[in-house]
Design an enzyme around this catalytic site. Structure first.
Site, PDB file in Angstrom:
ATOM      1  CG  ASP A  67      -0.299  -0.541   2.476  1.00  0.00           C
ATOM      2  OD1 ASP A  67       0.904  -0.295   2.691  1.00  0.00           O
ATOM      3  OD2 ASP A  67      -0.999  -1.202   3.264  1.00  0.00           O
ATOM      4  CG  ASP A 136      -9.459  -2.969  12.427  1.00  0.00           C
ATOM      5  OD1 ASP A 136      -8.432  -3.533  11.995  1.00  0.00           O
ATOM      6  OD2 ASP A 136      -9.841  -1.847  12.021  1.00  0.00           O
ATOM      7  CG  HIS A 138      -6.398  -3.236   9.311  1.00  0.00           C
ATOM      8  ND1 HIS A 138      -6.418  -2.612  10.533  1.00  0.00           N
ATOM      9  CD2 HIS A 138      -5.123  -3.102   8.854  1.00  0.00           C
ATOM     10  CE1 HIS A 138      -5.215  -2.125  10.801  1.00  0.00           C
ATOM     11  NE2 HIS A 138      -4.423  -2.425   9.801  1.00  0.00           N
TER      12      HIS A 138
END
Length: 261
Positions: A67, A136, A138
């Protein structure tokens, strides 16, 4: 999905580095998937040691990062292209021209995602993708509710993520970009081998949900349950909410050496 539980995080580094070493031995021009963040640093340090002391070479390999922030100047120290250069690629013999990342400065951000997926495909696909898991669940910047079939695309960072990442921007949350380009879950699933690392008690709920829970966009990393070759390496703290711990330890202890990671 193979689950490997180590006592301490530092014990994961040689195990994962062994997978890189074996891959490069049989395929020197391998395509590596690299992640930023603190989780893979131990692995990178071990690979650097093997490069310097044992002659492990990355000279023919290429790499794709997961990313990138949108809008950070090319010379910004927290631009992920610069972070991976600092943390890993500049410390081994990996040609900088063969290290690729999403273009966070692209004029056409909508087109940048498909272009990155096309570049990965043109390189032959990622052979080994290293990943970290968020508290969470991700994966990369694929936050809860991300499509399990998603491709590389523009994403808006959650307030929690920006607050968590403010520590890299002198504590100034306003300096953290609002958007990023991230490989999608569908893109990540095309890697030939996915290695997910998770350490610490804060990751325990996410690890349990993603490994033993239902396949769900609520927990993006659960998509790895469908990966044909996924390895999850966690420490005892991160594994503390798993139900089948004894089974994972038993099967790993009896694993033939020739199988590798």
């Amino acid at each position: 999905m193979e689950i490997i539980i180590v006592e301490r995080p530092e014990q994961a580094a040689p195990l994962v580095a062994d997978a890189y070493t074996a891959l490069l031995a049989r395929k020197p021009d391998a395509v590596l998937g690299l992640a930023t963040g603190s989780t893979p640093l131990g692995v990178y340090d071990e690979l650097v040691r093997r490069h310097r002391e044992e002659g492990l070479s990355f000279a023919r390999a290429s790499a794709f990062t997961l990313d990138e922030y949108v809008g950070l100047p090319a010379d910004h120290p927290e631009r992920y292209r610069n972070v991976i250069h600092r943390d890993f690629t500049s410390r081994v013999d990996l040609d900088p021209a063969r290290v690729h990342g999403p273009d966070g400065l692209a004029e056409d951000l909508q087109a940048a995602g498909p272009a990155y997926d096309a570049a990965i495909a043109a390189a032959g696909g990622v052979d080994l993708q290293i990943l970290g898991i968020g508290v969470d669940g991700h994966l990369a910047f694929n936050m809860p509710t991300s499509s399990l079939a998603s491709r590389t695309r523009l994403k808006t960072l959650t307030a929690r993520t920006r607050e968590d990442n403010a520590r890299f921007f002198d504590g100034d949350v306003d300096a953290v970009p609002t958007h990023c380009l991230t490989q999608g879950l569908g893109t990540i699933m095309e890697s030939r081998h996915a290695v997910l690392l998770g350490f610490g008690l804060a990751k325990a709920q996410a690890v349990a949900a993603c490994v033993e829970g239902a396949l769900s966009a609520r927990w993006p990393a659960s998509v790895l349950q469908m990966h044909p070759h996924a390895t999850v390496v966690v420490d005892q703290a991160a594994a503390s909410q798993l139900t089948f711990t004894d089974y994972y330890q038993h099967t790993y202890a009896g694993k033939p050496d020739w199988q590798g990671l």
